[in-house]
Every structure is written in C-alpha cells, then in structure tokens.
Design an enzyme around this catalytic site. Structure first.
Site, PDB file in Angstrom:
ATOM      1  N   GLY A  86      -4.591  50.990 -17.486  1.00 39.84           N
ATOM      2  CA  GLY A  86      -4.798  51.467 -18.848  1.00 39.84           C
ATOM      3  C   GLY A  86      -6.270  51.469 -19.176  1.00 39.84           C
ATOM      4  O   GLY A  86      -7.056  50.768 -18.527  1.00 39.84           O
TER       5      GLY A  86
ATOM      6  N   GLN B 139     -13.765  51.716 -24.400  1.00 37.15           N
ATOM      7  CA  GLN B 139     -14.269  51.237 -23.105  1.00 37.15           C
ATOM      8  C   GLN B 139     -15.187  52.253 -22.422  1.00 37.15           C
ATOM      9  O   GLN B 139     -15.935  51.885 -21.517  1.00 37.15           O
ATOM     10  CB  GLN B 139     -13.102  50.896 -22.162  1.00 37.15           C
ATOM     11  CG  GLN B 139     -12.308  49.682 -22.618  1.00 37.15           C
ATOM     12  CD  GLN B 139     -11.231  49.358 -21.610  1.00 37.15           C
ATOM     13  OE1 GLN B 139     -10.137  49.903 -21.666  1.00 37.15           O
ATOM     14  NE2 GLN B 139     -11.556  48.490 -20.661  1.00 37.15           N
TER      15      GLN B 139
ATOM     16  N   CYS C 270      -9.026  43.372 -17.155  1.00 33.77           N
ATOM     17  CA  CYS C 270      -9.560  44.434 -17.990  1.00 33.77           C
ATOM     18  C   CYS C 270     -10.757  45.054 -17.280  1.00 33.77           C
ATOM     19  O   CYS C 270     -11.589  44.329 -16.741  1.00 33.77           O
ATOM     20  CB  CYS C 270      -9.988  43.850 -19.336  1.00 33.77           C
ATOM     21  SG  CYS C 270     -10.696  45.072 -20.442  1.00 33.77           S
ATOM     22  N   LEU C 271     -10.812  46.380 -17.282  1.00 28.83           N
ATOM     23  CA  LEU C 271     -11.922  47.064 -16.601  1.00 28.83           C
ATOM     24  C   LEU C 271     -13.272  46.707 -17.222  1.00 28.83           C
ATOM     25  O   LEU C 271     -14.292  46.821 -16.562  1.00 28.83           O
ATOM     26  CB  LEU C 271     -11.706  48.580 -16.635  1.00 28.83           C
ATOM     27  CG  LEU C 271     -10.481  49.096 -15.859  1.00 28.83           C
ATOM     28  CD1 LEU C 271     -10.317  50.600 -16.058  1.00 28.83           C
ATOM     29  CD2 LEU C 271     -10.572  48.746 -14.381  1.00 28.83           C
TER      30      LEU C 271
ATOM     31  N   HIS D 242      -2.330  45.492 -24.841  1.00 31.51           N
ATOM     32  CA  HIS D 242      -3.711  45.278 -24.395  1.00 31.51           C
ATOM     33  C   HIS D 242      -4.614  46.439 -24.842  1.00 31.51           C
ATOM     34  O   HIS D 242      -5.697  46.220 -25.388  1.00 31.51           O
ATOM     35  CB  HIS D 242      -3.712  45.127 -22.864  1.00 31.51           C
ATOM     36  CG  HIS D 242      -5.059  44.960 -22.240  1.00 31.51           C
ATOM     37  ND1 HIS D 242      -5.412  43.839 -21.517  1.00 31.51           N
ATOM     38  CD2 HIS D 242      -6.147  45.771 -22.217  1.00 31.51           C
ATOM     39  CE1 HIS D 242      -6.671  43.976 -21.090  1.00 31.51           C
ATOM     40  NE2 HIS D 242      -7.131  45.139 -21.490  1.00 31.51           N
ATOM     41  N   GLU D 243      -4.143  47.667 -24.620  1.00 31.97           N
ATOM     42  CA  GLU D 243      -4.983  48.829 -24.954  1.00 31.97           C
ATOM     43  C   GLU D 243      -5.104  49.016 -26.455  1.00 31.97           C
ATOM     44  O   GLU D 243      -6.176  49.369 -26.955  1.00 31.97           O
ATOM     45  CB  GLU D 243      -4.438  50.094 -24.280  1.00 31.97           C
ATOM     46  CG  GLU D 243      -4.371  50.054 -22.751  1.00 31.97           C
ATOM     47  CD  GLU D 243      -5.635  49.557 -22.066  1.00 31.97           C
ATOM     48  OE1 GLU D 243      -6.749  49.736 -22.616  1.00 31.97           O
ATOM     49  OE2 GLU D 243      -5.516  48.976 -20.969  1.00 31.97           O
TER      50      GLU D 243
ATOM     51  N   HIS E  61      -7.755  46.889 -27.917  1.00 28.91           N
ATOM     52  CA  HIS E  61      -9.126  47.405 -27.739  1.00 28.91           C
ATOM     53  C   HIS E  61      -9.573  48.234 -28.943  1.00 28.91           C
ATOM     54  O   HIS E  61     -10.754  48.257 -29.284  1.00 28.91           O
ATOM     55  CB  HIS E  61      -9.204  48.307 -26.498  1.00 28.91           C
ATOM     56  CG  HIS E  61      -9.486  47.575 -25.214  1.00 28.91           C
ATOM     57  ND1 HIS E  61     -10.642  46.856 -24.996  1.00 28.91           N
ATOM     58  CD2 HIS E  61      -8.768  47.473 -24.068  1.00 28.91           C
ATOM     59  CE1 HIS E  61     -10.617  46.352 -23.767  1.00 28.91           C
ATOM     60  NE2 HIS E  61      -9.488  46.700 -23.182  1.00 28.91           N
TER      61      HIS E  61
HETATM   62 NI    NI Z   1      -8.909  46.190 -21.260  1.00 30.40          NI
END
Ligand code: NI
Length: 151
Positions: A46, A51, A88-89, A130-131, A134
């Site tokens: 995701g 991000q 997380c990226l 999670h997304e 953000h």
């Molecule tokens: Ni993330």
C-alpha cells in the site's frame, strides 16, 4: 507511469493532514498510476499520496492480488482486533506489531468519482487502516505495540 520518490519518516509533510480530492482529472490518474508503480517497485502492499509528497486523500492498496484505489476514503465501521506486523515504505528497515480491527468497512471514491464501499478483513483491513492513517499524518510507529525483531 513513473516511480516517484518516497519521502521518509523525518519529513514533516508526512505529519500533515491531507486535503480532500474534489477534481477527478488526469492529474489525479497520473498520481494514482505513479503511486501504484512506486508501491510495486518497492514491494509495498500500500501507499498513500503524502508518501510521495502530495497532500491529497488518495491511497492505493494491493493485497492478495486485489488492487484498490481509494479516493477520500472513510472508515464507516470496524470490529474485532488483530495485532500483526506492519512496515511502511516511509520507515525503512523497521517493522512492528500494531493493534488494528479485524474487519473494516470503508467508503471511498474511485478515480472517476464513483462512490463505492469495500469490506476488508485480515491483511486487507490492516492495509486500509494503515494507509488511511497516513492521510491524517499518522504513522504506524505512533501506534507501535512492539518492535519486530525477527523470529
Ligand atoms: Ni505506510
């Protein structure tokens, strides 16, 4: 399509609240396409627009071969609990346990502005939560129960 640079944990943009999308145009589609490519190139499940430095309420998720684009997503209801490992990226080389609902119902718009609802359980529920976090400047490390240190 192009990959975009993923901003990291220490970047203050990740802490801002993203703005609602009102225009479903080619600029949005390009953003979504780039987000999908960036997620896949980095083996993520995701990614959220902030991000890649864009403060718009848009996320893409890919879990169990199911690919979803969600614009202006809102969690309508949730139930149960699970505590699984997340990464997380924007937070490289770390992962850890977070409490999330086992099931979430989310309402969102697709890239053409059509409203839809999706129910996710397990990993999909985790990815959706999670997304969506953000978009409100929340990172999983804010909710970390325990760091993952391998098995
Ligand atoms: Ni993330």
């Amino acid at each position: 399509m192009a990959t975009r640079k993923i901003i990291l944990q220490d970047n203050p943009l990740l802490r801002k609240k993203s703005k609602k999308v009102n225009v479903f145009d080619e600029k949005l589609w390009e953003l979504l396409d780039d987000m999908a490519e960036t997620m896949r190139v980095n083996n993520g499940c995701g990614i959220a627009a902030p991000q890649v430095g864009v403060l718009k309420r848009a996320v893409v998720v890919e879990v169990n071969q199911m690919f979803l684009e969600l614009i202006n997503p809102e969690i309508l209801s949730s139930r149960g609990n699970q505590c699984e490992v997340e990464g997380c990226l924007s937070v490289p080389n770390r992962s850890g346990y977070v409490n999330r609902p086992e099931l979430v119902c989310v309402k969102a718009f697709d890239r053409y502005g059509n409203e839809f609802a999706i129910t996710g359980t397990g990993l999909l529920a985790v990815a959706l939560c999670h997304e969506i976090d953000h978009l409100d400047g929340i990172l999983y490390i804010d909710k970390l129960v325990k760091e993952y240190e391998g098995e």
